[in-house]
Design an enzyme around this catalytic site. Structure first.
Site, short mmCIF file in Angstrom:
data_model
loop_
_atom_site.label_atom_id
_atom_site.label_comp_id
_atom_site.label_asym_id
_atom_site.label_seq_id
_atom_site.Cartn_x
_atom_site.Cartn_y
_atom_site.Cartn_z
N ASP A 25 -0.53 -1.90 7.09
CA ASP A 25 -0.42 -3.28 7.44
C ASP A 25 -1.13 -4.09 6.19
O ASP A 25 -1.34 -5.31 6.47
CB ASP A 25 -0.74 -3.74 8.63
N HIS A 26 -1.43 -3.80 5.05
CA HIS A 26 -1.96 -4.45 3.78
C HIS A 26 -0.92 -5.06 3.07
O HIS A 26 -0.21 -4.32 2.09
CB HIS A 26 -2.83 -3.64 3.19
N VAL A 27 -0.67 -6.39 3.48
CA VAL A 27 0.16 -7.18 2.47
C VAL A 27 -0.39 -7.95 1.51
O VAL A 27 -1.51 -8.65 1.93
CB VAL A 27 1.24 -7.65 3.37
N GLN A 86 0.89 -1.31 0.00
CA GLN A 86 -0.02 -0.13 0.00
C GLN A 86 0.99 1.21 0.20
O GLN A 86 1.87 1.39 0.74
CB GLN A 86 -0.82 0.03 1.27
#
Lengths: 590, 243
Positions: free
Chosen positions: A516-518, A347
């Protein structure tokens, strides 16, 4: 090694994806066993109002998350570097118990835009091939369209009770909602959250600028709701403790609040907790899997056989399980051959912090997904012909920033960080702070991928996953562009002090939490040479294996991923019980 | 007794509360768990003022921590200092527990030469408890070497000068101490102590919350949410039940 009675379906990880699939599959009469690494956790037993509003324990020490000690990755920017382990909490915010990250998430409940699902085709269609193939990005369509996804988004929103205001119902545009969104079949289950002070200021400024603000769709419920499973939820109390916290009030949608009350009572469902699946077991024929191997917390190994395996762990664990199970061809960044580990994305974040003299934001009132956004510079909602990037960012202001430990670092530039000057500055600025956070898209790059680390291992002796990644230049350009737009908005909002931030103006790192968007690593698609799973998230290699989660996204949009994970999980589960069980085999021709 | 033993003889002490779940082996749940009462192991343990130090048992080191903390957050007309607000007790309890032990951290070796640069933030194999041990000893040795006195006995403006040097990197305490990172660790921990719930031993009388106007562990703002832009002057509340 003990072998248990065979199940119809084994579900690996009981977060949003696992619980939504288990609910569909048990309702259809299948016997489902879920296996979760974490302990049982629930609202009344673990996060009632008596312990929930505690910034130190949850927000700072992150006690609801899986510990890096038990579960981490190694990271490097490029293939010629040696990767180092992520030792402390970083961008990987996996859940510590059942419910997974769905228990501690903030609750932003977005649909991706129609453009996102067909990013390669639509970019070529509007701007030509050169825009899509810049030599660095690795764009590919998802193999599903927004139109195909719409009923499953709708189902997820009903189960979760999402609060919001539609901007497009069957093509009918309502400017109170998001005019840029894909069409919806109907209104949100519950109305939008209240408009708080930072949102008022943002809404007024962006409206004056001819932009289109709206309230963010939230899994923090504005009103009580009874979902299609018959589960009741309460109205949000705006306590402000959501992201990294549980919810003491049954008003933040989670597997616990929305699914478990029904799922756990089904006689054809059970969950084995505190047990970690370390391998999906392949059959002799190589075309199917036979079940999984897991280790309980005494270190004992077990085999659980099943006719169907659904891998529904967190994105990185899905990919690691595929690699450690040797299913599918690992991706090679030098040749771009192979699929497992391909198309990691993240992100791309920029924005501004601002302080507006004389304002009283009351920042302690709010909710995890509480805020206003403009999508005028998101996706392909604006013309990129003369711009050196594709995609964009959801630009949002948040009403959830009152936590006093973490906010002590949010002071105007030049403020003392300690001493009496710090105390005065914090007192003066606690109420005047707000932010614009540009949640930018992230395009996969040819050199960005996941494989197994040659050096570092976990407590089971298995190799850690290794991430090799840096931002695409297109994303870096997008982040700068949207940061400049955020400065303009902040000025219109009347801010005297503005501090810009741009995580993409330096190399990527897992240790600094931009988001924290993987995403990616076991991506979906219509072409088995560029995807791990087909459009129903069924493995191209083993037809009774489904790999479900954000691992399946071939890119990341300028939105949070959870609702898309939920919609894909429901769609995959329905394909299993409506089609696959009657005629086991590939659901899509390769 | 050697200093290391005195300071860190409590390694492995039982830590109250704070761990998630019980380790009674893999648990198979069939049906909804019927025990709906709050899990006792999940309740935070209250730090009782005056209960005695568990980690910072060495006088010099405790005085050094107090002196540093009281320069970072001093007493003034805006309120008490960090130590007056209980931040030393707070730090001691934190160092005695999972945080001090680095219980969440991945501490496997090797630590490679380029690790800090790659991660863009300092990396440690040492636990926070070990970092305080070496850092405080080095800070005091520095003061003795340069100023001929304990850090705690220096004039406040001299203490500030050393702290500013640690913050900007111009002071290097010792070869085995990442001085800038140690400063940041102390700054983070004193802020935690001053602004965390008083149940953890700091923020006494909710002084930190009163300073900025944070109402604390409140559960329901529905009565106030519509009063946008208005000063609400809400009395803060803590997780510690009122008598």
């Amino acid at each position: 090694m003990a072998t248990k009675q065979k199940a119809d379906v084994v579900v690996v990880g009981l977060g949003w994806a696992g619980s939504l699939m288990a609910e569909e599959l048990t309702r259809a009469g299948l016997n489902v066993i879920a296996i979760d690494r974490g302990p049982w956790m629930d609202t009344s037993t673990h996060t009632p109002p008596a312990v929930d509003p505690d910034e130190l324990r949850w927000g700072i020490r992150k006690e609801l998350l899986a510990k890096p000690k038990d579960n981490t990755l190694t990271f490097r920017n490029t293939v010629d570097q040696v990767a180092a382990p992520q030792r402390d909490y970083g961008i990987f915010e996996l859940g510590g118990g059942v419910g997974g990250a769905g228990f501690h998430w903030a609750g932003m409940a977005w649909r991706f835009s129609p453009w996102d699902f067909e990013i390669r085709s639509k970019t070529i269609e509007r701007y030509g091939l050169a825009k899509a193939e810049d030599g660095e990005m690795q764009l590919q369509d998802w193999g599903v369209t927004y139109d195909e996804m719409e009923p499953y988004y709708d189902r997820f929103e009903r189960i979760a009770g999402i609060s919001g205001k539609a901007g497009n119902i069957n093509g009918q545009i309502d400017p109170v909602g998001n005019i840029f969104e894909g069409h919806r079949s109907r209104e949100y289950p519950t109305p939008p959250l209240k408009t708080l002070r930072s949102m008022e200021v943002f809404n007024e400024a962006t409206s004056r600028m001819g932009l289109h603000p709206f309230t963010i769709p939230a899994a923090n419920l504005s009103q009580p709701w009874v979902n299609p499973l018959g589960v009741s939820m309460g109205a949000c109390t705006y306590c402000g403790f959501c992201l990294a916290y549980g919810c003491g009030n049954y008003s933040k949608s989670s597997p616990q609040a929305c699914v478990f009350p029904v799922l756990m009572r089904r006689p054809n469902f059970k969950v084995i907790t505190e047990s970690c699946v370390i391998k999906v077991n392949k059959a002799q024929d190589g075309k199917t899997v036979t079940g999984v191997t897991y280790v309980d917390n005494q270190g004992r190994e077990h085999v659980q056989d099943a006719d169907i395996v659904c891998v529904t762990a967190f994105q990185v664990d899905n990919v690691r399980l595929m690699l450690n199970s040797q299913i599918g061809q690992p991706y090679d960044p030098r040749t771009q051959q192979g699929t497992v580990g391909r198309n990691f994305s993240f992100q791309t974040i920029s924005g501004v912090d601002m302080w507006i003299d004389g304002e009283t934001m009351n920042p302690f009132i709010g909710a995890g997904a509480h805020g206003s956004q403009i999508d005028d510079y998101n996706g392909d909602n604006f013309d990129h012909s003369d711009l050196d990037f594709i995609g964009g960012a959801g630009m949002l202001t948040l009403a959830r920033d009152g936590a006093p430990i973490s906010k002590a670092g949010k002071l105007p530039e030049g403020s003392p960080r300690w001493g009496s000057g710090f105390k005065q500055a914090y007192k003066d600025n606690y109420q005047t702070f707000t932010t614009i956070f540009n949640q930018g898209c992230s395009m996969p790059v040819k050199g960005g991928y996941l494989d197994l680390d040659p050096t570092y291992r976990d407590k089971f002796g298995q190799p850690l996953l290794r991430l090799t990644y840096d931002y695409a230049q297109s994303d870096r350009n997008m982040a700068k562009f949207t940061m400049d737009r955020a400065v303009e908005i902040a000025q219109e909002m009347g801010a005297q002090n503005i501090t810009t931030f741009n995580f993409a103006d330096k190399p990527f790192t897992t240790a600094v939490i931009a988001s924290d968007h993987v995403i990616g690593g076991a991506v979906m698609g219509a072409d088995p040479t560029t995807s791990v799973v087909n459009p129903y998230l069924q493995s191209w290699d083993c037809h009774n294996l489904f790999v479900v989660g954000a691992s399946a996204f071939p890119m990341n949009a300028g939105y949070n991923p959870t609702a898309t994970v939920g919609a894909l999980a429901i769609r995959a589960a329905q394909a299993i019980h409506q089609t696959y069980v009657n005629n086991p085999g590939p659901l899509v021709e390769a | 007794m050697k200093r290391r033993e005195a300071l860190f003889s409590l390694v492995g002490i039982a830590t109250a509360g704070a761990t998630i779940g019980r380790s009674a082996g893999a648990v198979t749940l069939e049906g909804y768990p019927t025990d709906m009462a709050v899990d006792k192991a999940f309740l935070p343990a209250s730090v009782v003022p005056g209960g005695g130090m568990r980690v910072l048992t060495n006088d010099t080191q405790r005085r050094t921590v107090a002196a540093v903390f009281d320069r970072l957050i001093p007493q003034d007309e805006l309120g008490p200092s960090a130590s007056q607000a209980g931040c030393v007790e707070f730090l001691d309890a934190q160092l005695a527990g999972p945080f001090g032990e680095g219980a969440a951290l991945y501490r496997e070796t090797p630590k490679m030469a380029g690790e800090d640069a790659l991660m863009q933030t300092p990396q440690f194999i040492a636990t926070p408890r070990e970092r305080y041990e070496t850092g405080l000893a080095a800070l005091d040795a520095y003061a003795q070497r340069i100023d001929g006195a304990a850090f705690a006995d220096l004039q406040p403006n001299r203490q500030d000068e050393i702290l500013r040097g640690m913050e900007d990197g111009s002071v290097k305490l010792a070869d085995d101490v990442n001085t800038k990172a140690f400063f940041e660790l102390m700054l983070q921990n004193v802020r935690e102590g001053y602004f965390a719930d008083p149940i953890y031993g700091g923020n006494r009388d909710m002084a930190g919350w009163k300073l900025i106007g944070f109402p604390g562990a409140r559960y329901d703002y529905r009565l106030y949410a519509d009063r946008t832009g208005e000063k609400l002057d809400l009395e803060p509340v803590s997780l510690i039940p009122r008598d």
